[in-house]
Scaffold this motif. Structure first.
Motif, PDB file in Angstrom:
ATOM      1  N   GLY A  41      66.496   4.453  65.911  1.00  0.00           N
ATOM      2  CA  GLY A  41      65.763   4.564  66.809  1.00  0.00           C
ATOM      3  C   GLY A  41      65.240   3.086  67.589  1.00  0.00           C
ATOM      4  O   GLY A  41      64.389   3.207  68.447  1.00  0.00           O
ATOM      5  N   GLN A  42      65.638   2.038  66.938  1.00  0.00           N
ATOM      6  CA  GLN A  42      65.047   0.627  67.438  1.00  0.00           C
ATOM      7  C   GLN A  42      65.645   0.368  68.548  1.00  0.00           C
ATOM      8  O   GLN A  42      66.899   0.422  68.738  1.00  0.00           O
ATOM      9  CB  GLN A  42      65.100  -0.160  65.984  1.00  0.00           C
ATOM     10  CG  GLN A  42      64.950  -1.671  66.733  1.00  0.00           C
ATOM     11  CD  GLN A  42      63.576  -1.725  66.588  1.00  0.00           C
ATOM     12  OE1 GLN A  42      62.899  -1.892  65.520  1.00  0.00           O
ATOM     13  NE2 GLN A  42      62.827  -2.437  67.752  1.00  0.00           N
ATOM     14  N   LEU A  43      64.971  -0.272  69.558  1.00  0.00           N
ATOM     15  CA  LEU A  43      65.390  -0.671  70.881  1.00  0.00           C
ATOM     16  C   LEU A  43      65.658  -2.144  70.723  1.00  0.00           C
ATOM     17  O   LEU A  43      64.715  -2.956  70.598  1.00  0.00           O
ATOM     18  CB  LEU A  43      64.513  -0.391  71.886  1.00  0.00           C
ATOM     19  CG  LEU A  43      64.609   0.796  72.644  1.00  0.00           C
ATOM     20  CD1 LEU A  43      63.517   0.995  73.757  1.00  0.00           C
ATOM     21  CD2 LEU A  43      65.957   0.927  73.341  1.00  0.00           C
ATOM     22  N   ILE A  44      66.857  -2.801  70.664  1.00  0.00           N
ATOM     23  CA  ILE A  44      67.137  -4.138  70.340  1.00  0.00           C
ATOM     24  C   ILE A  44      67.539  -4.696  71.776  1.00  0.00           C
ATOM     25  O   ILE A  44      68.493  -4.224  72.518  1.00  0.00           O
ATOM     26  CB  ILE A  44      68.529  -4.117  69.465  1.00  0.00           C
ATOM     27  CG1 ILE A  44      67.881  -3.488  68.276  1.00  0.00           C
ATOM     28  CG2 ILE A  44      68.829  -5.821  69.225  1.00  0.00           C
ATOM     29  CD1 ILE A  44      69.052  -3.191  67.351  1.00  0.00           C
ATOM     30  N   ASN A  45      66.980  -5.908  72.086  1.00  0.00           N
ATOM     31  CA  ASN A  45      67.232  -6.424  73.372  1.00  0.00           C
ATOM     32  C   ASN A  45      68.557  -6.917  73.264  1.00  0.00           C
ATOM     33  O   ASN A  45      69.037  -7.898  72.236  1.00  0.00           O
ATOM     34  CB  ASN A  45      66.351  -7.716  73.343  1.00  0.00           C
ATOM     35  CG  ASN A  45      64.830  -7.128  73.907  1.00  0.00           C
ATOM     36  OD1 ASN A  45      64.429  -6.138  73.423  1.00  0.00           O
ATOM     37  ND2 ASN A  45      64.334  -7.725  75.110  1.00  0.00           N
ATOM     38  N   LEU A  46      69.215  -6.685  74.451  1.00  0.00           N
ATOM     39  CA  LEU A  46      70.775  -7.232  74.626  1.00  0.00           C
ATOM     40  C   LEU A  46      70.597  -8.507  75.557  1.00  0.00           C
ATOM     41  O   LEU A  46      70.976  -9.459  75.488  1.00  0.00           O
ATOM     42  CB  LEU A  46      71.535  -6.413  75.029  1.00  0.00           C
ATOM     43  CG  LEU A  46      71.808  -5.178  74.041  1.00  0.00           C
ATOM     44  CD1 LEU A  46      72.983  -4.189  74.452  1.00  0.00           C
ATOM     45  CD2 LEU A  46      72.466  -5.736  72.650  1.00  0.00           C
ATOM     46  N   PHE A  47      70.225  -7.982  76.628  1.00  0.00           N
ATOM     47  CA  PHE A  47      70.121  -9.083  77.726  1.00  0.00           C
ATOM     48  C   PHE A  47      69.025  -8.973  78.868  1.00  0.00           C
ATOM     49  O   PHE A  47      68.515  -7.803  79.237  1.00  0.00           O
ATOM     50  CB  PHE A  47      71.224  -9.199  78.770  1.00  0.00           C
ATOM     51  CG  PHE A  47      72.633  -9.468  78.000  1.00  0.00           C
ATOM     52  CD1 PHE A  47      73.445  -8.344  77.550  1.00  0.00           C
ATOM     53  CD2 PHE A  47      73.086 -10.708  77.830  1.00  0.00           C
ATOM     54  CE1 PHE A  47      74.647  -8.641  77.001  1.00  0.00           C
ATOM     55  CE2 PHE A  47      74.270 -11.008  77.345  1.00  0.00           C
ATOM     56  CZ  PHE A  47      74.906 -10.030  76.865  1.00  0.00           C
ATOM     57  N   TYR A  48      68.288  -9.976  79.126  1.00  0.00           N
ATOM     58  CA  TYR A  48      67.350 -10.172  80.428  1.00  0.00           C
ATOM     59  C   TYR A  48      68.038 -10.735  81.480  1.00  0.00           C
ATOM     60  O   TYR A  48      68.313 -11.926  81.484  1.00  0.00           O
ATOM     61  CB  TYR A  48      66.197 -10.806  79.953  1.00  0.00           C
ATOM     62  CG  TYR A  48      65.128 -11.009  81.137  1.00  0.00           C
ATOM     63  CD1 TYR A  48      64.992 -12.315  81.878  1.00  0.00           C
ATOM     64  CD2 TYR A  48      64.113 -10.122  81.455  1.00  0.00           C
ATOM     65  CE1 TYR A  48      64.135 -12.577  82.832  1.00  0.00           C
ATOM     66  CE2 TYR A  48      63.239 -10.320  82.491  1.00  0.00           C
ATOM     67  CZ  TYR A  48      63.341 -11.498  82.897  1.00  0.00           C
ATOM     68  OH  TYR A  48      62.314 -11.851  84.030  1.00  0.00           O
ATOM     69  N   ILE A  49      68.301  -9.833  82.445  1.00  0.00           N
ATOM     70  CA  ILE A  49      69.372 -10.478  83.383  1.00  0.00           C
ATOM     71  C   ILE A  49      69.020  -9.786  84.818  1.00  0.00           C
ATOM     72  O   ILE A  49      69.717  -8.990  85.306  1.00  0.00           O
ATOM     73  CB  ILE A  49      71.066 -10.225  83.080  1.00  0.00           C
ATOM     74  CG1 ILE A  49      71.993 -10.756  83.805  1.00  0.00           C
ATOM     75  CG2 ILE A  49      71.052  -8.678  82.735  1.00  0.00           C
ATOM     76  CD1 ILE A  49      73.438 -10.753  83.237  1.00  0.00           C
TER      77      ILE A  49
END
Lengths: 111, 113
Positions: A41-49
């Motif tokens: 359930g953890q939301l992991i940042n991939l990109f800020y784009i």
């Protein structure tokens, strides 16, 4: 508020395959993020784009702000890539920092 | 750098009971968000704080939900009384500024029986 559509809703791959996930927005966004939600359930940042192209290892993302869409590319997929991929955007103005999420793409990678 | 901390990780209550969740954002992050994620859906914003002030609570069910961030650091979200439809994961996120990239905590999974 803005609407966010993700496609495909489900994707099943064999390990080693490549894939492209798409995110369409109903209006312009000034913040766009891609996340991977793991089985815990953890939301992991991939990109800020919000615009342009970025790459991080086997993952890359491209946002074409003028056409209101973003793409996430996964190359040489691994079983650990399985999970749900979300894109989310913020339209700015009175929406402040609020992120509106899509419904997600469920990715399953088989060994 | 420590990430966003949340507790508890899991909570089971009966309907009409009350419950509280705690969040400690990344150090120095001025903006704090609470999201609700119902199974099979993307997260939905409940409330956004800038320091200790509320900037958006338009989707917070104010008859039963309340939240505070008294000293502009950690925050508490409360539900009283809980309903069955409140069963969800409650996610806390923080960002250095409003509109900046958001970082999420591990979430609290609430089950209302």
């Amino acid at each position: 508020g803005i609407q966010v559509e993700q496609s495909p809703p489900d994707l099943i791959l064999q390990e080693g395959a490549n894939s492209t996930l798409r995110c369409n927005f109903s209006d312009s966004v000034n913040n766009l993020q891609w996340f991977h939600q793991n089985p815990w359930g953890q939301l992991i940042n991939l990109f800020y784009i919000p615009s342009g192209t970025k790459q991080n290892g086997r993952l890359s993302a491209t946002t074409v702000a003028t056409e209101r869409y973003s793409l996430l590319y996964i190359s040489s997929s691994q079983t650990t890539d399985s999970g749900v991929y979300f894109c989310a955007g913020n339209a700015g103005g009175t929406s402040y920092g609020k992120l509106t999420f899509g419904q997600g793409t469920i990715l399953t990678v088989h060994p | 750098e420590a990430g966003v901390a949340q507790s508890p990780r899991y909570k089971i209550i009966e309907k009409r009971q009350s419950v509280a969740f705690w969040c400690n954002p990344i150090s120095g992050h001025a903006t704090l968000y609470w999201y609700q994620q119902i199974l099979g859906q993307g997260p939905k914003l409940l409330i956004q704080f800038q320091n200790n002030g509320v900037v958006d609570d338009s989707q917070l069910p104010k008859d039963r939900f309340s939240a505070e961030r008294l000293k502009g650091v950690d925050s508490t979200l409360k539900i009283q009384p809980a309903k069955l439809e409140d069963s969800a994961v409650y996610l806390c996120a923080s960002s250095a500024r409003s509109g900046g990239d958001q970082f999420f905590g591990p979430g609290t999974r609430l089950t209302v029986l």
